[in-house]
Design a protein around this motif. Structure first.
Motif, PDB file in Angstrom:
ATOM      1  N   SER A  85       0.839  -1.193   0.000  1.00 54.54           N
ATOM      2  CA  SER A  85       0.000   0.000   0.000  1.00 54.54           C
ATOM      3  C   SER A  85       0.878   1.248   0.000  1.00 54.54           C
ATOM      4  CB  SER A  85      -0.884  -0.019   1.244  1.00 54.54           C
ATOM      5  OG  SER A  85      -1.475   1.245   1.409  1.00 54.54           O
ATOM      6  N   ARG A  86       0.427   2.286  -0.732  1.00 53.62           N
ATOM      7  CA  ARG A  86       1.205   3.534  -0.775  1.00 53.62           C
ATOM      8  C   ARG A  86       0.584   4.613   0.107  1.00 53.62           C
ATOM      9  NH1 ARG A  86       1.884   1.818  -6.234  1.00 53.62           N
ATOM     10  NH2 ARG A  86      -0.095   2.813  -6.743  1.00 53.62           N
ATOM     11  N   LEU A  87      -0.327   4.202   0.985  1.00 56.87           N
ATOM     12  CA  LEU A  87      -0.991   5.181   1.847  1.00 56.87           C
ATOM     13  C   LEU A  87      -0.032   5.721   2.896  1.00 56.87           C
ATOM     14  CD1 LEU A  87      -4.393   3.353   2.467  1.00 56.87           C
ATOM     15  CD2 LEU A  87      -3.949   5.221   0.864  1.00 56.87           C
ATOM     16  N   ALA A  88      -0.295   6.948   3.329  1.00 58.78           N
ATOM     17  CA  ALA A  88       0.528   7.566   4.368  1.00 58.78           C
ATOM     18  C   ALA A  88       0.317   6.823   5.695  1.00 58.78           C
ATOM     19  CB  ALA A  88       0.137   9.033   4.540  1.00 58.78           C
ATOM     20  N   PRO A  89       1.344   6.722   6.530  1.00 60.18           N
ATOM     21  CA  PRO A  89       1.232   5.998   7.803  1.00 60.18           C
ATOM     22  C   PRO A  89       0.074   6.503   8.651  1.00 60.18           C
ATOM     23  CG  PRO A  89       3.507   6.579   7.387  1.00 60.18           C
ATOM     24  CD  PRO A  89       2.715   7.224   6.296  1.00 60.18           C
ATOM     25  N   LYS A  90      -0.184   7.821   8.594  1.00 61.31           N
ATOM     26  CA  LYS A  90      -1.256   8.389   9.418  1.00 61.31           C
ATOM     27  C   LYS A  90      -2.624   7.888   8.928  1.00 61.31           C
ATOM     28  CE  LYS A  90      -2.668  12.783  11.524  1.00 61.31           C
ATOM     29  NZ  LYS A  90      -4.010  12.279  11.683  1.00 61.31           N
ATOM     30  N   LEU A 112     -19.778 -10.003  15.596  1.00 61.49           N
ATOM     31  CA  LEU A 112     -18.720 -11.012  15.630  1.00 61.49           C
ATOM     32  C   LEU A 112     -18.000 -11.017  16.968  1.00 61.49           C
ATOM     33  CD1 LEU A 112     -17.120 -10.564  12.117  1.00 61.49           C
ATOM     34  CD2 LEU A 112     -18.138 -12.670  12.999  1.00 61.49           C
ATOM     35  N   ASP A 113     -17.591 -12.208  17.377  1.00 57.61           N
ATOM     36  CA  ASP A 113     -16.768 -12.349  18.566  1.00 57.61           C
ATOM     37  C   ASP A 113     -15.314 -12.205  18.113  1.00 57.61           C
ATOM     38  OD1 ASP A 113     -15.379 -13.045  20.756  1.00 57.61           O
ATOM     39  OD2 ASP A 113     -16.248 -15.053  20.979  1.00 57.61           O
ATOM     40  N   PRO A 114     -14.642 -11.109  18.500  1.00 51.90           N
ATOM     41  CA  PRO A 114     -13.292 -10.863  17.986  1.00 51.90           C
ATOM     42  C   PRO A 114     -12.319 -11.992  18.340  1.00 51.90           C
ATOM     43  CG  PRO A 114     -14.115  -8.977  19.212  1.00 51.90           C
ATOM     44  CD  PRO A 114     -15.075 -10.097  19.449  1.00 51.90           C
ATOM     45  N   ASP A 115     -12.637 -12.756  19.409  1.00 52.71           N
ATOM     46  CA  ASP A 115     -11.731 -13.850  19.779  1.00 52.71           C
ATOM     47  C   ASP A 115     -11.950 -15.069  18.899  1.00 52.71           C
ATOM     48  OD1 ASP A 115     -10.875 -12.222  21.812  1.00 52.71           O
ATOM     49  OD2 ASP A 115     -12.432 -12.955  23.189  1.00 52.71           O
ATOM     50  N   ASP A 116     -13.165 -15.148  18.332  1.00 50.70           N
ATOM     51  CA  ASP A 116     -13.529 -16.333  17.562  1.00 50.70           C
ATOM     52  C   ASP A 116     -12.937 -16.309  16.163  1.00 50.70           C
ATOM     53  OD1 ASP A 116     -14.719 -18.720  17.109  1.00 50.70           O
ATOM     54  OD2 ASP A 116     -16.692 -17.897  16.619  1.00 50.70           O
ATOM     55  N   VAL A 117     -12.851 -15.127  15.606  1.00 50.45           N
ATOM     56  CA  VAL A 117     -12.384 -14.997  14.220  1.00 50.45           C
ATOM     57  C   VAL A 117     -11.137 -14.132  14.236  1.00 50.45           C
ATOM     58  CG1 VAL A 117     -13.081 -14.406  11.881  1.00 50.45           C
ATOM     59  CG2 VAL A 117     -14.804 -14.966  13.579  1.00 50.45           C
ATOM     60  N   ARG A 118     -10.175 -14.507  13.431  1.00 53.60           N
ATOM     61  CA  ARG A 118      -8.951 -13.703  13.359  1.00 53.60           C
ATOM     62  C   ARG A 118      -9.192 -12.522  12.432  1.00 53.60           C
ATOM     63  NH1 ARG A 118      -4.335 -16.737  11.054  1.00 53.60           N
ATOM     64  NH2 ARG A 118      -5.918 -17.432   9.604  1.00 53.60           N
ATOM     65  N   LEU A 119      -9.911 -11.525  12.955  1.00 56.39           N
ATOM     66  CA  LEU A 119     -10.213 -10.367  12.120  1.00 56.39           C
ATOM     67  C   LEU A 119      -8.986  -9.495  11.975  1.00 56.39           C
ATOM     68  CD1 LEU A 119     -13.658  -9.553  13.645  1.00 56.39           C
ATOM     69  CD2 LEU A 119     -13.251 -10.198  11.281  1.00 56.39           C
ATOM     70  N   ARG A 120      -8.696  -9.102  10.755  1.00 53.54           N
ATOM     71  CA  ARG A 120      -7.555  -8.211  10.558  1.00 53.54           C
ATOM     72  C   ARG A 120      -7.759  -7.409   9.278  1.00 53.54           C
ATOM     73  NH1 ARG A 120      -2.842 -12.431   8.535  1.00 53.54           N
ATOM     74  NH2 ARG A 120      -4.092 -13.327   6.876  1.00 53.54           N
ATOM     75  N   LEU A 121      -7.195  -6.209   9.273  1.00 52.79           N
ATOM     76  CA  LEU A 121      -7.297  -5.341   8.099  1.00 52.79           C
ATOM     77  C   LEU A 121      -5.929  -5.277   7.435  1.00 52.79           C
ATOM     78  CD1 LEU A 121      -8.908  -3.255   6.385  1.00 52.79           C
ATOM     79  CD2 LEU A 121      -8.060  -1.508   7.950  1.00 52.79           C
ATOM     80  N   ARG A 122      -5.916  -5.473   6.144  1.00 51.04           N
ATOM     81  CA  ARG A 122      -4.670  -5.339   5.392  1.00 51.04           C
ATOM     82  C   ARG A 122      -4.902  -4.304   4.299  1.00 51.04           C
ATOM     83  NH1 ARG A 122      -2.860  -7.323   9.014  1.00 51.04           N
ATOM     84  NH2 ARG A 122      -1.705  -9.259   9.322  1.00 51.04           N
ATOM     85  N   MET A 123      -3.898  -3.449   4.105  1.00 51.88           N
ATOM     86  CA  MET A 123      -4.016  -2.469   3.025  1.00 51.88           C
ATOM     87  C   MET A 123      -3.038  -2.829   1.922  1.00 51.88           C
ATOM     88  SD  MET A 123      -4.620   0.686   5.516  1.00 51.88           S
ATOM     89  CE  MET A 123      -4.436  -0.305   6.937  1.00 51.88           C
ATOM     90  N   ALA A 124      -3.482  -2.702   0.678  1.00 56.11           N
ATOM     91  CA  ALA A 124      -2.632  -3.112  -0.446  1.00 56.11           C
ATOM     92  C   ALA A 124      -3.017  -2.310  -1.674  1.00 56.11           C
ATOM     93  CB  ALA A 124      -2.808  -4.601  -0.711  1.00 56.11           C
ATOM     94  N   SER A 125      -2.191  -2.406  -2.692  1.00 53.77           N
ATOM     95  CA  SER A 125      -2.583  -1.799  -3.962  1.00 53.77           C
ATOM     96  C   SER A 125      -2.515  -2.871  -5.043  1.00 53.77           C
ATOM     97  CB  SER A 125      -1.681  -0.613  -4.311  1.00 53.77           C
ATOM     98  OG  SER A 125      -0.395  -1.066  -4.644  1.00 53.77           O
ATOM     99  N   HIS A 126      -3.310  -2.675  -6.059  1.00 50.20           N
ATOM    100  CA  HIS A 126      -3.436  -3.682  -7.108  1.00 50.20           C
ATOM    101  C   HIS A 126      -3.867  -2.976  -8.378  1.00 50.20           C
ATOM    102  CE1 HIS A 126      -5.354  -7.015  -9.342  1.00 50.20           C
ATOM    103  NE2 HIS A 126      -4.434  -7.742  -8.747  1.00 50.20           N
ATOM    104  N   LYS A 167      -3.145   5.111   7.402  1.00 53.26           N
ATOM    105  CA  LYS A 167      -3.228   3.696   7.765  1.00 53.26           C
ATOM    106  C   LYS A 167      -3.681   3.525   9.208  1.00 53.26           C
ATOM    107  CE  LYS A 167       0.110   1.552   4.651  1.00 53.26           C
ATOM    108  NZ  LYS A 167       1.475   1.008   4.549  1.00 53.26           N
ATOM    109  N   SER A 168      -3.090   4.303  10.105  1.00 55.42           N
ATOM    110  CA  SER A 168      -3.453   4.118  11.519  1.00 55.42           C
ATOM    111  C   SER A 168      -4.894   4.578  11.753  1.00 55.42           C
ATOM    112  CB  SER A 168      -2.465   4.845  12.434  1.00 55.42           C
ATOM    113  OG  SER A 168      -2.575   6.233  12.241  1.00 55.42           O
ATOM    114  N   ASN A 169      -5.329   5.612  11.015  1.00 53.33           N
ATOM    115  CA  ASN A 169      -6.735   6.032  11.114  1.00 53.33           C
ATOM    116  C   ASN A 169      -7.671   4.912  10.679  1.00 53.33           C
ATOM    117  OD1 ASN A 169      -6.401   8.556  12.173  1.00 53.33           O
ATOM    118  ND2 ASN A 169      -6.373   9.610  10.175  1.00 53.33           N
ATOM    119  N   LEU A 170      -7.288   4.244   9.581  1.00 55.13           N
ATOM    120  CA  LEU A 170      -8.127   3.173   9.055  1.00 55.13           C
ATOM    121  C   LEU A 170      -8.187   1.995  10.023  1.00 55.13           C
ATOM    122  CD1 LEU A 170      -7.144   3.237   5.278  1.00 55.13           C
ATOM    123  CD2 LEU A 170      -9.423   3.651   6.231  1.00 55.13           C
ATOM    124  N   ASN A 171      -7.031   1.683  10.646  1.00 49.99           N
ATOM    125  CA  ASN A 171      -6.991   0.598  11.626  1.00 49.99           C
ATOM    126  C   ASN A 171      -7.891   0.899  12.817  1.00 49.99           C
ATOM    127  OD1 ASN A 171      -5.396  -1.567  10.645  1.00 49.99           O
ATOM    128  ND2 ASN A 171      -3.596  -0.239  10.783  1.00 49.99           N
TER     129      ASN A 171
END
Lengths: 355, 366
Positions: free
Chosen positions: A166-171, A189-203, A173-177
């Motif tokens: 991803s070419r996004l600015a670090p700031k 959703l139970d956050p412990d039940d599912v490995r929820l995670r956000l990934r940023m990328a470009s394509h 990215k942290s806002n999005l997280n």
């Protein structure tokens, strides 16, 4: 048991059937007859001599096939066959104590045949309509760990090969997280039940998009972030993807596709090739209709989460309208061959439930 | 006494018996319709019974010297085989969907090996199932072919065909026919087949030359020709050119398919004319390639465009023609065939080759 039924008096042999008799294990045969009694059968040679009386349970009678000789196998290996179907069937009905013949010339009368044809149309249609519910039941019964297994390491597989960093600015990215955590907490959703995670990328091709992988990974592409005008628009998209995870759409799509494949195998089978082509097109169209159904479900979930957070549920659709501004009205309506519902319908989905 | 002794006392001059098909397409259509409907309402389960009934109708009406063939396969065995096949397919799909890629990486080569060495086994067992469940005049046929023979004709020979760019294709087909027929027996009497290669190679060369000529002609016409033709006919629109191309392609495909029958017919006739049955019996086969091509292609086309409705009719028409061009040259009467084992009758019928039936189900299922 019913030896009295066997009669060799001339002219009074209503249950006698003539044919030929093969010796056990031999292709040679002689002319012979059999005489049926109630529950019994007896061989009669061409000279009129009677063989042993056999109970019907001792002999095997081959299933009849229209127009072919009837066959009766004796325990010693001798085979009697007769071309006189009508007489054989009548005599057998008498021996078995049936008042009527088992079947007509084609096996079924017209009324039964029409009823059967009707059932043969209604049953597959009913099964086809009921299948998604059954498949969803199967999917619900499967543990969440299966979802992880389907998409385990899918992101790692694609990352670096298909996706670029991803070419996004670090700031940003942290806002999005932070936004992502806020949405996860507001979801069912139970956050412990599912490995929820956000990934940023470009394509290259997929840049104006976001995808949810079955293991709980949500991939947000740069292009969508760049085109968004406010935080609610991206929040709506993330909540939509969370909706896919919450309703286990990857697994349900897989189970439904398997069910559809099974139905086609059962009902279409190995028929003429053109029918198989049609069935394949039908399967494709049906899978797309499932896809649209799941998208609507994710939209409704997105709206629910957005409302709970006090955010605008319609912002996501506004973002999509901006994204598809070049395709005018085409993107507003659902098509038979589209993966997502039209934007007008999606606006209704997110708007529904507003007090 | 046999009806055949009436023909004359046993002499060494062969008696010619033509094969005839005594069934009719209407009855067969009714059987197909009823078994199809019953199969639909039983979720395909009844199709095992339907398959047996349809085959029994076709074989029972295939007659020579006044007697038909019979088929004894147990529908239950076919059904179990189909369930196993569906289980295998579901297992493969599930493992592809759910297994992580690294584990799949180990499994797929093992699976390929299993398919490579398992395929001849399944082909062999399936063949044996059908042959053993067929009888003529109370005598069962038998198949005594072994695994490595099947391995040679299903794996090694096709591989050799591949590395010789198809030049030994006639040899391979002859080898396959010999593997089958030299292992078939009618009771205790064995069949034997020697295949002369020249008729096969002649047909192969004719097929190949005509195929190449057709292909060259097609490409010469289709690509530059379509534009010239379009301008010559003064039809500029691309739709018309496309229609022209589609018509041309269709004609090419049909002509190529017809040409292929030259070789398949030669293979069938050569096999039939050189096949011997112990006891001095031999056979005749006189199929005409273009007549067969016409029957198969025209009926097949009609069956396809009617979504399979005319398939029973097409099947009977093709079968009837092939049967009518086949003959048995019998050495005397046909009373002397003896079963390999005396069939104790009744219950034993369905016990023949349960494993083979399952293999057959798996084979036809995949």
């Amino acid at each position: 048991m019913a030896s009295s039924a066997v009669s060799d008096r001339p002219g009074r042999t209503p249950h006698r059937v003539s044919g030929r008799l093969f010796a056990a294990g031999s292709s040679a045969f002689i002319e012979a007859s059999v005489e049926f009694g109630v529950g019994s059968v007896c061989l009669i040679g061409v000279d009129g001599n009677m063989g042993a009386i056999r109970s019907l349970t001792e002999v095997t009678i081959d299933r009849p096939v229209v127009g072919l000789p009837r066959r009766l196998r004796f325990p010693g290996g001798e085979v009697f066959e007769s071309d006189d179907h009508d007489k054989f069937e009548a005599a057998l009905a008498y021996a078995e104590g049936r008042s009527k013949r088992k079947s007509g010339a084609l096996g079924l009368g017209p009324v039964k045949l029409i009823a059967l044809a009707l059932l043969a149309v209604l049953l597959p249609v009913g099964v086809f309509l009921a299948m998604p519910y059954a498949a969803d039941g199967v999917a619900r019964a499967l543990p969440r760990s299966i979802d992880n297994a389907i998409g385990a390491s899918a992101f790692e597989e694609m990352d670096g090969r298909l996706f670029r960093a991803s070419r996004l600015a670090p700031k940003t990215k942290s806002n999005l997280n932070r936004l992502f955590r806020e949405i996860v907490d507001a979801s069912a959703l139970d956050p412990d039940d599912v490995r929820l995670r956000l990934r940023m990328a470009s394509h290259k091709g997929l840049n104006d998009n976001a995808i949810a992988l079955p293991d709980g990974t949500i991939v947000l592409f740069d292009g969508l972030v760049e085109i968004a005008e406010n935080e609610d628009e991206l929040a709506g998209v993330l909540a939509h993807e969370i909706g896919h995870i919450e309703h286990r759409h990857s697994l349900r799509q897989a189970v439904r596709a398997a069910g559809l494949g099974l139905l086609v195998t059962i009902f279409v089978g190995d028929s003429a090739s053109l029918l198989e082509e049609l069935a394949a097109a039908g399967v494709f169209a049906t899978e797309l209709s499932y896809s649209r159904e799941f998208e609507t479900e994710a939209d409704v979930t997105s709206a629910r989460i957005m409302r709970r957070l006090g955010r605008d549920p319609e912002a996501m659709v506004l973002l999509l309208r901006r994204l598809h501004r070049d395709c005018n009205d085409d993107c507003e309506e659902s098509g038979f061959w589209s993966t997502h519902p039209g934007l007008r319908e999606r606006m209704e989905s997110v708007g529904a439930g507003t007090e | 006494m046999s009806d055949l002794t009436a023909v004359g006392p046993a002499s060494f001059r062969p008696i010619r018996h033509e094969f005839v098909f005594t069934g009719d397409a209407r009855t067969y259509f009714a059987i197909c319709l009823r078994t199809f409907l019953l199969a639909v309402v039983t979720f395909g389960i009844y199709d095992a019974w339907g398959t047996v009934e349809r085959r029994r109708y076709r074989m029972g009406n295939t007659q020579v010297a006044g007697h038909g063939f019979d088929y004894h396969a147990s529908p239950i065995v076919l059904l179990i085989g189909r369930f196993v096949a569906i289980g295998v397919i579901i297992g493969i799909q599930l493992s592809v969907t759910f297994l992580p890629p690294d584990i799949l990486g180990y499994i797929s080569p093992a699976f390929s090996l299993l398919v490579l060495f398992g395929m001849p086994f399944v082909v062999l067992r399936s063949l044996r199932f059908h042959v053993r469940n067929t009888s003529y005049r109370n005598i069962r046929f038998d198949f005594v072919g072994g695994y490595w023979g099947a391995f040679f004709v299903t794996i090694i020979a096709p591989f050799l065909v591949g590395i010789t760019v198809g030049l030994i294709f006639p040899w391979y087909r002859a080898k396959y026919q010999k593997y089958i027929w030299n292992n078939v027996k009618l009771g205790r009497s064995g069949f034997s087949l020697e295949m002369p290669m020249w008729p096969l190679y002649r047909a192969f060369i004719v097929t190949a030359v005509l195929g190449i000529l057709l292909t060259v002609g097609y490409f010469a016409l289709a690509f530059p020709g379509s534009f010239h033709l379009a301008s010559a006919l003064d039809i500029g629109s691309s739709v018309q050119i496309e229609l022209l191309l589609i018509a041309l392609t269709l004609i090419y495909a049909l002509a190529l398919a017809a040409v292929m029958f030259i070789f398949t017919t030669a293979l069938r006739n050569t096999t039939g004319r050189n096949l011997k049955l112990e006891g001095g019996h031999s056979f005749g086969s006189n199929v005409h390639s273009m007549k067969l091509a016409w029957i198969v292609l025209s009926r097949g086309l009609l069956a396809t465009v009617t979504l399979g409705l005319l398939l029973p009719w097409a099947t009977i028409q093709i079968h009837r023609y092939l049967v009518s061009e086949t003959a048995l040259l019998a050495n005397g009467d046909l009373d002397r065939f003896v079963a390999a084992e005396v069939d104790p009758g009744g219950a034993a019928v369905s016990e023949f080759g349960a494993m083979e039936g399952i293999a057959d189900g798996v084979f036809s299922g995949i």
